[in-house]
Design an enzyme around this catalytic site. Structure first.
Site, PDB file in Angstrom:
ATOM      1  CE1 TYR A  47      -3.232  -2.833   0.159  1.00  0.00           C
ATOM      2  CE2 TYR A  47      -3.541  -2.440   2.488  1.00  0.00           C
ATOM      3  CZ  TYR A  47      -3.844  -3.146   1.341  1.00  0.00           C
ATOM      4  OH  TYR A  47      -4.770  -4.166   1.396  1.00  0.00           O
ATOM      5  CB  SER A  86     -13.781  -4.668  -1.409  1.00  0.00           C
ATOM      6  OG  SER A  86     -14.293  -3.715  -2.313  1.00  0.00           O
ATOM      7  CG  LEU A  89     -18.677   0.130   2.117  1.00  0.00           C
ATOM      8  CD1 LEU A  89     -18.321   1.558   2.486  1.00  0.00           C
ATOM      9  CD2 LEU A  89     -20.144  -0.159   2.424  1.00  0.00           C
ATOM     10  N   GLY A 144     -15.843  -1.420  -3.248  1.00  0.00           N
ATOM     11  CA  GLY A 144     -15.026  -0.373  -3.837  1.00  0.00           C
ATOM     12  C   GLY A 144     -15.754   0.941  -4.013  1.00  0.00           C
ATOM     13  N   GLY A 145     -16.713   1.221  -3.131  1.00  0.00           N
ATOM     14  CA  GLY A 145     -17.462   2.469  -3.191  1.00  0.00           C
ATOM     15  C   GLY A 145     -18.804   2.370  -3.885  1.00  0.00           C
ATOM     16  CG  LEU A 185     -22.598  -1.846  -2.258  1.00  0.00           C
ATOM     17  CD1 LEU A 185     -22.527  -3.156  -1.488  1.00  0.00           C
ATOM     18  CD2 LEU A 185     -23.950  -1.715  -2.980  1.00  0.00           C
ATOM     19  N   GLY A 217     -23.601   4.749  -1.658  1.00  0.00           N
ATOM     20  CA  GLY A 217     -24.759   5.601  -1.886  1.00  0.00           C
ATOM     21  C   GLY A 217     -24.541   6.596  -3.007  1.00  0.00           C
TER      22      GLY A 217
END
Length: 340
Positions: A55, A207, A209, A211-212, A214, A216
């Site tokens: 990372y 992950s 969510l 990768g974003g 979920l 919203g």
């Protein structure tokens, strides 16, 4: 925050694990901002942090090390990973004894610690024997530099093979697996999660969510669906790809379900993941304090059977809408010669 046991280790961890992938050049470059997010997560009851050498080429580990200095280290279950390329040399990556023995020292230095609670192999690779990898990791456990070992994004058959090798050769066994898992990527429900339950392994889902997807933000009719991450990995976000169109349809339907249930989509998505009986914790990866705050309450959310049934109608159990989200490509399918 109620704690859970990590596999059969007796180590207790929070159901939300703070992922540090977004600290450093990949996300938030300000080290002080990263430290503040980590401290807020710890103050909120999270005692589990996951990072990796790759990372931001070690920068994430450095930020975590700064945050845990000054007396915070003792009360944190600290996990990191190795496998990804850390240099131009072909041997500065992978699962070989040569690289494991070298890279653990670099991670210990960056993390400012004498030991790593959970040292994970970031990906299985087909060119290194399980015995070599497990043998090197077992030596690190014997030396006290590592407490436990785990795998990440291993296919089910390799999880089972690694456990067999550990038993047969009397080596340290993986105590947990870290797979991708979300409402949009449910493929592991068919094999990885049942295998981990049978083997008594913990599961740390990355992950959750998607990768974003979920968060919203990804809704039908939204004006701007571009992002830095979408530019970096278009195969997971490009809406000209039918699988990503299917994800958008599902994300929009799930957002409406969450609205009907009176919860945020973020909380519903995280609660879905940590509710599975095989899952120990879900990794949240905030880049900002606002993102962290939006996720913290998910551990207290309860999803009833009716809502779970409606989620299953949107994305069927065992289904991953975009195969790229599985995080692993089967090498047996990479060359056409191997399919004949």
């Amino acid at each position: 925050m109620d704690l859970r046991t990590l596999g059969g280790t007796g180590v207790h961890v929070s159901p939300l694990c703070l992922g540090a992938m977004m600290f450093g050049a990949w996300g938030e470059p300000d080290h002080d901002a990263g430290v503040r997010i980590i401290h807020r997560a710890l103050d909120a009851g999270i005692n589990f942090i996951d990072t990796a050498d790759v990372y931001s080429r070690g920068e994430s580990e450095e930020i975590v090390g700064k945050a845990l200095s000054g007396g915070r280290r003792e009360n944190v279950v600290l996990a990191t990973k190795l496998h990804g390329a850390m240099g131009e040399d072909a041997n500065q990556a992978g699962n070989s004894r040569r690289w494991i023995i070298r890279e653990v020292e670099a991670s210990l230095q960056r993390l400012r610690t004498d030991w790593i609670d959970l040292y994970q192999v970031h990906r299985w690779d087909p060119w290194t024997d399980h015995e070599e990898t497990l043998g090197a990791l077992s030596d690190l456990v014997a030396q006290g530099k590592v407490r436990y070992i785990g795998s990440s994004t291993y296919p089910a058959r390799e999880i089972v093979k690694a456990q067999w090798v550990a038993s047969d050769r009397r080596l340290e066994r993986f105590v947990c697996e870290q797979p991708p898992y979300s409402i949009l990527a449910r493929g592991i429900e068919a094999d990885v999660l049942p295998a981990c339950r049978d083997l008594g392994m913990g599961v740390i889902a990355w992950s959750p969510l998607a990768g974003g997807w979920l968060s919203g933000r990804w809704r039908k009719g939204a004006e701007d669906l571009t992002s830095r991450r979408a530019a970096m990995i278009p195969q997971r976000y490009d809406l000209s790809i039918p699988a990503n169109q299917a994800k958008l349809e599902a994300a929009d339907a799930l957002a409406r379900l969450a609205e009907d249930a009176g919860v945020s989509l973020i909380h519903m998505a995280l609660a879905f993941v940590i509710r599975h009986p095989a899952v120990t914790a879900a990794i949240i990866g905030p880049r900002t304090m606002e993102q962290l705050e939006s996720q913290l309450g998910a551990a207290d959310v309860q999803l009833d059977s009716a809502l779970l049934d409606r989620i299953d109608e949107v994305v069927a159990p065992g289904t991953t809408l975009n195969p790229t989200d599985a995080g692993w490509s089967n090498p047996a399918l990479a060359a056409t010669a191997l399919r004949r």
